[in-house]
Design an enzyme around this catalytic site. Structure first.
Site, mmCIF file in Angstrom:
data_model
loop_
_atom_site.group_PDB
_atom_site.id
_atom_site.type_symbol
_atom_site.label_atom_id
_atom_site.label_comp_id
_atom_site.label_asym_id
_atom_site.label_seq_id
_atom_site.Cartn_x
_atom_site.Cartn_y
_atom_site.Cartn_z
ATOM 1 N N SER A 29 0.826 -1.218 0.000
ATOM 2 C CA SER A 29 0.000 0.000 0.000
ATOM 3 C C SER A 29 0.856 1.262 0.000
ATOM 4 O O SER A 29 1.746 1.413 0.829
ATOM 5 C CB SER A 29 -0.868 0.044 1.256
ATOM 6 O OG SER A 29 -1.626 -1.120 1.362
ATOM 7 N N HIS A 60 -4.272 -0.423 -5.667
ATOM 8 C CA HIS A 60 -3.336 -1.416 -6.190
ATOM 9 C C HIS A 60 -3.547 -1.459 -7.699
ATOM 10 O O HIS A 60 -4.616 -1.831 -8.173
ATOM 11 C CB HIS A 60 -3.604 -2.799 -5.604
ATOM 12 C CG HIS A 60 -3.335 -2.910 -4.129
ATOM 13 N ND1 HIS A 60 -2.262 -3.584 -3.609
ATOM 14 C CD2 HIS A 60 -4.007 -2.420 -3.064
ATOM 15 C CE1 HIS A 60 -2.274 -3.518 -2.290
ATOM 16 N NE2 HIS A 60 -3.337 -2.814 -1.926
ATOM 17 N N HIS A 82 -4.732 -10.922 -2.731
ATOM 18 C CA HIS A 82 -4.944 -11.300 -1.335
ATOM 19 C C HIS A 82 -5.973 -12.434 -1.258
ATOM 20 O O HIS A 82 -6.917 -12.475 -2.046
ATOM 21 C CB HIS A 82 -5.510 -10.121 -0.530
ATOM 22 C CG HIS A 82 -4.653 -8.891 -0.533
ATOM 23 N ND1 HIS A 82 -4.734 -7.943 -1.527
ATOM 24 C CD2 HIS A 82 -3.717 -8.458 0.336
ATOM 25 C CE1 HIS A 82 -3.868 -6.969 -1.260
ATOM 26 N NE2 HIS A 82 -3.239 -7.244 -0.144
ATOM 27 N N TYR A 84 -8.213 -12.579 0.991
ATOM 28 C CA TYR A 84 -9.531 -12.041 1.363
ATOM 29 C C TYR A 84 -10.328 -11.531 0.166
ATOM 30 O O TYR A 84 -11.539 -11.337 0.255
ATOM 31 C CB TYR A 84 -9.408 -10.930 2.426
ATOM 32 C CG TYR A 84 -8.715 -9.656 1.974
ATOM 33 C CD1 TYR A 84 -9.367 -8.757 1.133
ATOM 34 C CD2 TYR A 84 -7.436 -9.367 2.389
ATOM 35 C CE1 TYR A 84 -8.737 -7.597 0.715
ATOM 36 C CE2 TYR A 84 -6.809 -8.213 1.982
ATOM 37 C CZ TYR A 84 -7.454 -7.327 1.147
ATOM 38 O OH TYR A 84 -6.834 -6.190 0.731
ATOM 39 N N GLU A 85 -9.666 -11.324 -0.968
ATOM 40 C CA GLU A 85 -10.408 -10.924 -2.171
ATOM 41 C C GLU A 85 -11.155 -12.114 -2.776
ATOM 42 O O GLU A 85 -11.928 -11.944 -3.718
ATOM 43 C CB GLU A 85 -9.442 -10.372 -3.224
ATOM 44 C CG GLU A 85 -8.760 -9.084 -2.816
ATOM 45 C CD GLU A 85 -7.681 -8.700 -3.815
ATOM 46 O OE1 GLU A 85 -8.015 -8.016 -4.791
ATOM 47 O OE2 GLU A 85 -6.525 -9.114 -3.632
ATOM 48 N N ALA A 112 1.561 -3.049 4.375
ATOM 49 C CA ALA A 112 1.072 -2.226 5.488
ATOM 50 C C ALA A 112 0.604 -3.198 6.560
ATOM 51 O O ALA A 112 0.031 -4.236 6.250
ATOM 52 C CB ALA A 112 -0.086 -1.353 5.030
ATOM 53 N N MET A 193 -2.603 -8.783 6.343
ATOM 54 C CA MET A 193 -3.434 -9.689 5.549
ATOM 55 C C MET A 193 -2.727 -10.219 4.304
ATOM 56 O O MET A 193 -3.379 -10.716 3.387
ATOM 57 C CB MET A 193 -4.712 -8.963 5.121
ATOM 58 C CG MET A 193 -5.499 -8.351 6.268
ATOM 59 S SD MET A 193 -6.938 -7.452 5.660
ATOM 60 C CE MET A 193 -7.378 -6.500 7.123
ATOM 61 N N SER A 194 -1.408 -10.082 4.233
ATOM 62 C CA SER A 194 -0.699 -10.513 3.017
ATOM 63 C C SER A 194 0.622 -11.174 3.403
ATOM 64 O O SER A 194 0.778 -11.677 4.515
ATOM 65 C CB SER A 194 -0.442 -9.303 2.110
ATOM 66 O OG SER A 194 0.467 -8.405 2.722
ATOM 67 N N ASN A 217 -0.744 1.693 11.682
ATOM 68 C CA ASN A 217 -1.696 1.946 12.773
ATOM 69 C C ASN A 217 -1.351 1.038 13.932
ATOM 70 O O ASN A 217 -0.705 0.011 13.740
ATOM 71 C CB ASN A 217 -3.131 1.632 12.296
ATOM 72 C CG ASN A 217 -3.242 0.215 11.753
ATOM 73 O OD1 ASN A 217 -2.833 -0.070 10.629
ATOM 74 N ND2 ASN A 217 -3.762 -0.685 12.571
ATOM 75 N N HIS A 229 -9.432 1.942 6.971
ATOM 76 C CA HIS A 229 -8.564 1.843 5.802
ATOM 77 C C HIS A 229 -7.964 3.214 5.493
ATOM 78 O O HIS A 229 -6.830 3.318 5.021
ATOM 79 C CB HIS A 229 -9.373 1.318 4.613
ATOM 80 C CG HIS A 229 -8.549 1.065 3.387
ATOM 81 N ND1 HIS A 229 -7.451 0.217 3.372
ATOM 82 C CD2 HIS A 229 -8.640 1.561 2.128
ATOM 83 C CE1 HIS A 229 -6.923 0.199 2.157
ATOM 84 N NE2 HIS A 229 -7.610 1.012 1.389
HETATM 85 N N1 HPA Z 1 -4.556 -5.420 10.670
HETATM 86 C C1 HPA Z 1 -4.457 -6.132 9.529
HETATM 87 N N2 HPA Z 1 -3.967 -5.642 8.401
HETATM 88 C C2 HPA Z 1 -3.542 -4.362 8.412
HETATM 89 C C3 HPA Z 1 -3.614 -3.565 9.556
HETATM 90 C C4 HPA Z 1 -4.144 -4.125 10.758
HETATM 91 O O1 HPA Z 1 -4.239 -3.480 11.825
HETATM 92 N N3 HPA Z 1 -3.111 -2.341 9.218
HETATM 93 C C5 HPA Z 1 -2.745 -2.421 7.905
HETATM 94 N N4 HPA Z 1 -3.003 -3.637 7.401
#
Ligand code: HPA
Length: 256
Positions: A29, A60, A82, A84-85, A112, A193-194, A217, A229
């Site tokens: 990201s 992306h 991903h 999750y997609e 990220a 998530m990747s 974060n 997001h």
């Molecule tokens: N959790 C999962 N995936 C993420 C996060 C998170 O807090 N921040 C950025 N990608």
């Protein structure tokens, strides 16, 4: 068609445009335009590559960039796939396996991630030293592709640098505060998530992996505020310059 034939068909298409490569980079990201640093770059849309899935996440781009950077022939992914997609894991790791067939021995994965370790702050960059796979899935499930690697690959040195442990949750929901507390107790420093399926496929195929997370974060439940997001993309944007400088140094050093 076997999975290996599918991988080799995509590799042959890319080889016809860009030849072989030395280094693969997956741009997470906010980092996508780093690909523009390369000279003689050729842009190959994923949609043009036979058998490639389609990228669906906003931000992306869905392009493979082939070019030269600091003396290395580099393939960069702007956009990754991903789980999750809804992509099956053999699709998630297809580009990595294609890179391996194109001669790439070193892979840089960026992402990220949410910070779980309380010593981290949003905007920090974390070198990934190890992973925890909380997804219950593995891209090597199914018949082993012996031409790529062994049935039971060792993951005890999946990454080449030491700093923090990245834990993979499938997403697309962010984790619950309870899941983050569990992850911390179990040794995670960051969550995302990747990256883990790609790492597994790369290590299986004998590649050297460097992973870097941009901690965008604090993970769920650490601060008294919901996750969004937007926060992820804003922090990624803020840190972009530092992240690019780090990547530049790493890529230059790899060639030296
Ligand atoms: N959790 C999962 N995936 C993420 C996060 C998170 O807090 N921040 C950025 N990608």
């Amino acid at each position: 068609m076997t999975e290996l034939e599918r991988i080799d068909r995509a590799a042959a298409y890319i080889r016809g445009i860009a030849g072989e490569s030395d280094l693969g980079v997956v741009l997470g990201s906010g980092l996508g335009d780093y690909a523009e640093e390369m000279t003689d770059a050729r842009v190959i849309p994923y949609d043009d590559i036979p058998g490639f899935p389609h990228a669906t996440v906003a931000g992306h781009a869905g392009e493979l960039w082939a070019g030269t950077l600091h003396g290395s022939r580099v393939l960069m992914m702007r956009g990754r796939f991903h789980s999750y997609e809804g992509h099956p894991l053999n699709d998630v790791v297809l580009p990595i396996r294609v890179m391996s067939r194109l001669g790439i021995k070193t892979l840089i994965l960026t992402n990220a991630a949410g910070a779980v370790n309380l010593n981290f702050a949003p905007g920090d960059l974390m070198l990934i030293t190890d992973f925890i796979n909380f997804s219950g899935k593995n891209p090597l499930t199914g018949p082993n592709i012996d031409e790529l690697g062994p049935r039971f690959p060792d993951m005890s040195r999946a990454y080449d640098k030491r700093e923090g442990v990245y834990a993979w949750f499938n997403g697309p929901t962010y984790e619950t505060p309870a899941e983050i507390r569990m992850a911390r107790v179990l040794g995670a420093d960051a969550v995302g998530m990747s990256t883990v399926p790609e790492t597994i496929a790369a290590v299986h195929a004998g590649m050297q992996v460097l992973g870097i997370s941009c901690l965008t974060n604090m993970a769920a439940g650490i601060l008294d505020a919901p996750l969004s997001h937007q926060e992820v993309t804003e922090t990624a944007e803020r840190v972009r310059g530092t992240f690019r400088t780090l990547l530049d140094g790493v890529i230059a050093a790899l060639h030296a």
